[in-house]
Scaffold this motif. Structure first.
Motif, PDB file in Angstrom:
ATOM      1  N   ARG A 175       0.823  -1.197   0.000  1.00 54.25           N
ATOM      2  CA  ARG A 175       0.000   0.000   0.000  1.00 54.25           C
ATOM      3  C   ARG A 175       0.867   1.260   0.000  1.00 54.25           C
ATOM      4  NH1 ARG A 175      -4.209   0.869   4.866  1.00 54.25           N
ATOM      5  NH2 ARG A 175      -5.881   1.838   3.687  1.00 54.25           N
ATOM      6  N   TRP A 176       1.981   1.202   0.737  1.00 51.45           N
ATOM      7  CA  TRP A 176       2.907   2.329   0.765  1.00 51.45           C
ATOM      8  C   TRP A 176       3.414   2.650  -0.638  1.00 51.45           C
ATOM      9  CZ3 TRP A 176       8.135   1.814  -0.625  1.00 51.45           C
ATOM     10  CH2 TRP A 176       8.906   2.959  -0.467  1.00 51.45           C
ATOM     11  N   ARG A 217       0.731   4.343  -2.813  1.00 52.26           N
ATOM     12  CA  ARG A 217       0.547   5.756  -2.481  1.00 52.26           C
ATOM     13  C   ARG A 217       1.738   6.590  -2.960  1.00 52.26           C
ATOM     14  NH1 ARG A 217      -2.194   6.056   3.551  1.00 52.26           N
ATOM     15  NH2 ARG A 217      -4.128   4.961   2.993  1.00 52.26           N
ATOM     16  N   ALA A 275       1.445   7.053  -6.632  1.00 52.04           N
ATOM     17  CA  ALA A 275       0.334   7.957  -6.938  1.00 52.04           C
ATOM     18  C   ALA A 275       0.737   9.409  -6.738  1.00 52.04           C
ATOM     19  CB  ALA A 275      -0.865   7.615  -6.056  1.00 52.04           C
ATOM     20  N   VAL A 276       1.502   9.669  -5.690  1.00 50.84           N
ATOM     21  CA  VAL A 276       1.977  11.028  -5.431  1.00 50.84           C
ATOM     22  C   VAL A 276       2.923  11.486  -6.533  1.00 50.84           C
ATOM     23  CG1 VAL A 276       3.459  12.367  -3.881  1.00 50.84           C
ATOM     24  CG2 VAL A 276       1.636  10.941  -2.939  1.00 50.84           C
ATOM     25  N   ALA A 297      -4.065  12.217  -5.709  1.00 51.45           N
ATOM     26  CA  ALA A 297      -3.731  11.526  -4.470  1.00 51.45           C
ATOM     27  C   ALA A 297      -4.205  12.313  -3.259  1.00 51.45           C
ATOM     28  CB  ALA A 297      -2.222  11.303  -4.405  1.00 51.45           C
ATOM     29  N   ASP A 298      -4.046  13.628  -3.304  1.00 50.34           N
ATOM     30  CA  ASP A 298      -4.511  14.471  -2.201  1.00 50.34           C
ATOM     31  C   ASP A 298      -6.024  14.400  -2.059  1.00 50.34           C
ATOM     32  OD1 ASP A 298      -4.542  16.262  -0.148  1.00 50.34           O
ATOM     33  OD2 ASP A 298      -4.082  18.015  -1.353  1.00 50.34           O
ATOM     34  N   ILE A 330      -4.478  11.135   0.624  1.00 52.06           N
ATOM     35  CA  ILE A 330      -3.048  10.865   0.791  1.00 52.06           C
ATOM     36  C   ILE A 330      -2.325  12.186   1.068  1.00 52.06           C
ATOM     37  CG2 ILE A 330      -0.965   9.974  -0.311  1.00 52.06           C
ATOM     38  CD1 ILE A 330      -2.736   8.168  -1.999  1.00 52.06           C
ATOM     39  N   LYS A 331      -1.518  12.214   2.104  1.00 52.28           N
ATOM     40  CA  LYS A 331      -0.760  13.421   2.444  1.00 52.28           C
ATOM     41  C   LYS A 331       0.478  13.497   1.550  1.00 52.28           C
ATOM     42  CE  LYS A 331      -2.360  13.412   7.232  1.00 52.28           C
ATOM     43  NZ  LYS A 331      -1.972  13.381   8.670  1.00 52.28           N
ATOM     44  N   THR A 367       4.268  12.095   2.365  1.00 54.57           N
ATOM     45  CA  THR A 367       4.702  10.944   1.570  1.00 54.57           C
ATOM     46  C   THR A 367       6.012  11.251   0.861  1.00 54.57           C
ATOM     47  OG1 THR A 367       2.394  10.279   1.223  1.00 54.57           O
ATOM     48  CG2 THR A 367       4.038   9.364  -0.276  1.00 54.57           C
TER      49      THR A 367
END
Length: 430
Positions: free
Chosen positions: A291-292, A295, A298-299, A306-307, A311-312, A316
């Motif tokens: 999952r990490w 994310r 995606a960032v 992502a935001d 997702i921060k 990230t």
């Protein structure tokens, strides 16, 4: 009769059937043909009489493996024929609108390598164990640096400061290892030094939106200046106490190290090389199977989307940059804890930039970047071996070759090389 009537009269199966348009690219066959012609010029213009001996085992190996003797010029011409066949098959694959199989590329490179070594080593003995083991040793710090770059750039932060992270890691590893009397302390210190440089990179690029390339270049110059000053003022006058770290010794793995050819190369190494194997696997698994990793990617591709899903982005990117700095620091530790048991000014000698080239050549993928780093290490070690045996190939040519291939990769001549969509772009939350 109207156009509507024609459409209505057409068979429904023809209308519903999706049309697949295959994109035909002649890049691979053209590159194959170019390298085949260039290689054919070697035995044509500079024939090499004599036999080339490929030594596949050490003299004291538990399992004896006989040497392989090949006629230099004849082997080169056989390689030319096989390369031409591979080029023809690649052209037929393109004409048939099929994707070029990976095995064909592997076979082409292997044949080209064997043919070149047979031609270049005429009348001499090529120690394949030493050649490949030396290539792995030279590639290890590059692999760590490339993996650090992949992690950061997958999150959207261009890491030009790999050189600074590796140099800082080598410097602190020498000091910590000397003062603590154990290389383990140096290893931890190298990771912390890489994290510190990465933190500065993250603060300026992620928090204050400064241009990432400029920050990376400045950090490289800054770390070179700091380590050079401290080396002259602190380490040089106190070499015995502050610049003489213990090194990691070679630890053969039982049974595996006795496997002919690959055993001495892969399983008679130091702890840092074994750690490199694990880090490559963990980075690949983390990026594509966790999952990490989802994310993080995606960032790097679309931070705004992502935001939107929670997702921060900044956090990230910070985590990715700091983790990449720690991994690059391990590459710096290799220089002072394995290669040379002391720190010398600018001892990384641009290895961070070579690692960055491996990131681009490897298309921002951990496995491909590792293979690209191995290519650089092999070319570097090969030029030394060829100069020892008296090969007519200039050593500068072998050092130049990986960079030429990298230019081709960046230009798209050996396949598409696309970075993450948001790589180098600061994210300002609206």
């Amino acid at each position: 009769m109207s156009l509507t009537t024609h459409v209505n009269d057409a068979p429904q199966s023809d209308i519903d059937q999706p049309r697949v348009v295959a994109v035909v690219s002649w890049k691979a066959p053209v590159i194959f043909g170019l390298f085949t012609v260039l290689f054919a010029l070697l035995p044509l213009l500079v024939p090499r009489p004599g036999m080339t001996t490929f030594r596949l085992a050490e003299q004291n190996a538990a399992i004896a493996v006989p040497d392989v003797l090949l006629p230099a010029t004849a082997t080169a011409w056989v390689a030319v024929l096989l390369l031409a066949l591979c080029t023809g098959y690649a052209a037929m694959t393109v004409l048939a609108h099929r994707r070029l199989p990976l095995w064909l590329i592997v076979v082409y490179v292997a044949v080209l390598l064997i043919g070149f070594l047979a031609w270049a080593g005429a009348g001499a003995t090529l120690p394949m164990i030493g050649l490949l083991a030396g290539a792995l040793a030279l590639a290890t710090p590059l692999i760590f640096g490339a993996l650090g770059g992949v992690i950061g750039e997958r999150a959207g932060v261009v890491n030009i400061a790999i050189e600074a992270q590796m140099l800082a890691g080598a410097f602190t590893a020498a000091i910590a290892g000397s003062l603590a009397g154990t290389p383990w302390a140096g290893l931890v210190a190298a990771m912390l030094a890489g994290v510190l440089v990465a933190l500065v990179l993250g603060v300026f690029t992620i928090t204050y939106y400064v241009d990432q390339v400029i920050v990376g270049v400045v950090l490289n110059v800054l770390v070179i200046g700091i380590t050079t000053f401290l080396f002259r003022q602190v380490l040089a006058p106190n070499t015995e106490t502050m610049n003489s770290p213990d090194t990691f010794s070679v630890v053969p793995i039982p049974v595996l190290s006795e496997i002919p050819l690959i055993g001495p190369i892969l399983f008679q190494q130091s702890f840092i090389v074994y750690l490199m194997y694990a880090v490559v696997a963990l980075v690949w698994f983390g990026l594509y199977r966790t999952r990490w990793g989802l994310r993080l990617r995606a960032v790097g591709e679309h931070p705004q989307a992502a935001d939107t899903v929670g997702i921060k982005v900044a956090a990230t990117r910070y985590r990715a940059v700091l983790l990449g700095g720690a991994v690059a620091g391990l590459g710096g530790a290799f220089y002072t804890l394995v290669s040379v048991p002391r720190f010398n000014q600018e001892m990384t000698a641009g290895a961070g930039f070579i690692a960055l080239a491996a990131v681009i050549f490897g298309k921002w993928d951990p496995i491909r970047a590792t293979l690209a780093a191995l290519l650089f290490g092999f070319a570097t070690n090969l030029q030394g071996v060829l100069s020892v045996i008296g090969s007519p190939v200039p050593s500068q040519f072998m050092l130049m070759l990986p960079y030429v291939v990298t230019i081709f990769a960046v230009a798209g001549l050996v396949g598409r090389s696309r970075p993450p969509a948001a790589d180098g772009e600061p994210y300002i939350k609206s």
